[in-house]
Design a protein around this motif. Structure first.
Motif, mmCIF file in Angstrom:
data_model
loop_
_atom_site.group_PDB
_atom_site.id
_atom_site.type_symbol
_atom_site.label_atom_id
_atom_site.label_comp_id
_atom_site.label_asym_id
_atom_site.label_seq_id
_atom_site.Cartn_x
_atom_site.Cartn_y
_atom_site.Cartn_z
ATOM 1 N N THR A 1 -2.432 3.899 5.044
ATOM 2 C CA THR A 1 -1.047 3.847 4.569
ATOM 3 C C THR A 1 -0.877 4.531 3.220
ATOM 4 O OG1 THR A 1 -0.776 1.751 5.735
ATOM 5 C CG2 THR A 1 0.877 2.290 4.076
ATOM 6 N N PHE A 2 -1.728 4.169 2.243
ATOM 7 C CA PHE A 2 -1.472 4.771 0.914
ATOM 8 C C PHE A 2 -1.877 6.240 0.851
ATOM 9 C CE2 PHE A 2 -5.431 2.245 -0.429
ATOM 10 C CZ PHE A 2 -6.262 3.316 -0.714
ATOM 11 N N MET A 3 -2.853 6.668 1.655
ATOM 12 C CA MET A 3 -3.199 8.094 1.658
ATOM 13 C C MET A 3 -2.010 8.906 2.197
ATOM 14 S SD MET A 3 -6.219 8.320 0.313
ATOM 15 C CE MET A 3 -7.178 9.775 0.682
ATOM 16 N N THR B 1 4.444 11.895 -1.000
ATOM 17 C CA THR B 1 5.070 11.924 -2.331
ATOM 18 C C THR B 1 4.769 13.233 -3.051
ATOM 19 O OG1 THR B 1 4.834 9.528 -2.436
ATOM 20 C CG2 THR B 1 5.295 10.672 -4.509
ATOM 21 N N VAL B 2 3.492 13.648 -2.999
ATOM 22 C CA VAL B 2 3.118 14.909 -3.650
ATOM 23 C C VAL B 2 3.857 16.070 -2.994
ATOM 24 C CG1 VAL B 2 1.203 16.512 -4.066
ATOM 25 C CG2 VAL B 2 0.867 14.052 -4.416
ATOM 26 N N PHE B 3 3.964 16.028 -1.669
ATOM 27 C CA PHE B 3 4.665 17.106 -0.955
ATOM 28 C C PHE B 3 6.126 17.168 -1.388
ATOM 29 C CE2 PHE B 3 7.142 18.889 2.524
ATOM 30 C CZ PHE B 3 6.471 20.079 2.721
ATOM 31 N N SER C 1 0.834 -1.207 0.000
ATOM 32 C CA SER C 1 0.000 0.000 0.000
ATOM 33 C C SER C 1 0.867 1.254 0.000
ATOM 34 C CB SER C 1 -0.921 -0.002 1.225
ATOM 35 O OG SER C 1 -1.801 -1.101 1.159
ATOM 36 N N ILE D 1 7.553 15.980 -4.143
ATOM 37 C CA ILE D 1 7.727 16.366 -5.552
ATOM 38 C C ILE D 1 7.463 17.860 -5.747
ATOM 39 C CG2 ILE D 1 6.782 16.091 -7.877
ATOM 40 C CD1 ILE D 1 6.390 13.113 -7.235
ATOM 41 N N ARG D 2 6.406 18.375 -5.111
ATOM 42 C CA ARG D 2 6.022 19.762 -5.375
ATOM 43 C C ARG D 2 6.782 20.788 -4.542
ATOM 44 N NH1 ARG D 2 -0.428 20.077 -6.822
ATOM 45 N NH2 ARG D 2 -0.227 18.855 -8.726
ATOM 46 N N THR E 1 1.277 7.969 2.186
ATOM 47 C CA THR E 1 2.446 7.980 1.288
ATOM 48 C C THR E 1 2.156 8.788 0.020
ATOM 49 O OG1 THR E 1 1.854 5.827 0.327
ATOM 50 C CG2 THR E 1 3.462 5.815 2.123
ATOM 51 N N THR E 2 0.893 8.815 -0.415
ATOM 52 C CA THR E 2 0.572 9.650 -1.575
ATOM 53 C C THR E 2 0.789 11.118 -1.230
ATOM 54 O OG1 THR E 2 -1.129 8.040 -2.197
ATOM 55 C CG2 THR E 2 -1.144 10.143 -3.345
ATOM 56 N N ALA E 3 0.267 11.531 -0.085
ATOM 57 C CA ALA E 3 0.418 12.934 0.327
ATOM 58 C C ALA E 3 1.890 13.302 0.482
ATOM 59 C CB ALA E 3 -0.344 13.178 1.631
ATOM 60 N N GLY F 1 0.904 4.151 -2.901
ATOM 61 C CA GLY F 1 0.741 5.581 -2.659
ATOM 62 C C GLY F 1 1.833 6.414 -3.327
#
Lengths: 147, 146
Positions: free
Chosen positions: B128-130, B136-138, A88, B140-141, B132-134, A92
């Motif tokens: 977990t994925f919410m 990752t976006v942080f 997971s 990168i941006r 790691t997505t946040a 993400g």
């Protein structure tokens, strides 16, 4: 009948994804960009989907069996292990890089956009690569060195 | 990546989300199956027995018809803006494919269907994925600066 019901469920899902904005990476990425161009729309997608599914599942799962099948096919695994959490976490990272998730990208294929095709091709490659790793790992675990 | 501004669309997103939830209920009620994009796609790509692939292909065909139905009803395709370069799309797609296979699901399977069933496994996966997505976006941006 099973195929018609399946197609219709997929169609409803695809229309929902389309109007919700989940097929739009700019919108999805902005949801996660709280400190930048924040767009909270995705919370409403998740909220609406969860509410509808939560209420509907109460009703559907009260039955002893689904309408067109002899039994429900519910995931039996309840282990919260490293594979679930690691997978997971990796998902993400990919979602944050690309802005597409599988549920957003598959319906978006209907638009014929080259970006969507590229993402889905890479997604399928990743699925097969992970299967290869799992199979390789299983073989290695079975391997007994000969003396 | 060049971030673009997007409009906040609470009602449209709520309506679309409700349809996603309704579609999940329909598939559970009729076939007793989880509406998870990962599981359905992976099964159609060979992880499910041959006799179990028909309905998966039908769901996928329905999904792909979604934007076409929207085109027929409103006269335009849903908006898709991709503020991501082609190499990053490919890297992201490959990474998503690895992650959802090991994690046994994605936003639809764990995030909607699993959470609606109050599955602790799905709740753990979704949190977990919410996160790691946040992150990752942080990174990168705002750390790498796009």
């Amino acid at each position: 009948m099973r195929l018609i019901a399946s197609y219709f469920a997929g169609l409803l899902f695809g229309i929902g994804i389309s109007i919700s904005g989940m097929a739009n990476p700019a919108k999805v990425l902005n949801f996660f960009d709280v400190t930048g161009h924040w767009d909270p729309s995705l919370a409403f997608v998740m909220g609406g989907a969860l509410l509808a599914a939560f209420v509907g599942y109460r009703y559907a799962l009260r039955r002893t069996a689904p309408v067109l099948e002899p039994s429900f096919h519910l995931p039996g695994n309840s282990a919260i292990d490293a594979r679930l959490l690691g997978g997971s976490a990796i998902f993400g990272i990919g979602w944050g890089i690309a802005g597409f998730c599988p549920g957003g990208a598959l319906p978006a294929l209907g638009t014929g956009r080259i970006e969507v095709l590229a993402f889905v091709a890479a997604l399928v490659t990743g699925i097969f690569a992970a299967r290869g790793m799992i199979a390789w790992n299983a073989r290695r675990a079975d391997y007994v060195p000969q003396k | 990546m060049i971030p673009v501004e997007t409009d906040f669309t609470p009602w449209q997103s709520l309506a679309g989300g409700s349809l996603i939830g309704l579609a999940s209920v329909l598939l559970m009620l009729m076939l007793g199956r989880i509406m998870g994009a990962t599981g359905i796609l992976a099964g159609a790509l060979g992880s499910a027995p041959r006799t179990d692939r028909g309905w998966r292909i039908a769901v996928l065909a329905g999904m792909v018809s979604g934007p076409l139905a929207v085109l027929a009803l409103t006269g335009q395709f849903p908006e898709i803006e991709v503020p991501v370069s082609m190499p990053m799309l490919l890297i992201g797609g490959f990474t998503v494919g690895i992650g959802v296979t090991f994690g046994s699901g994605c936003t639809s399977g764990h995030g909607v269907c699993g959470m609606a069933r109050l599955s602790r496994r799905s709740i753990a996966a979704t949190v977990t994925f919410m996160v790691t997505t946040a992150l990752t976006v942080f990174v990168i941006r705002h750390v790498l600066g796009g």
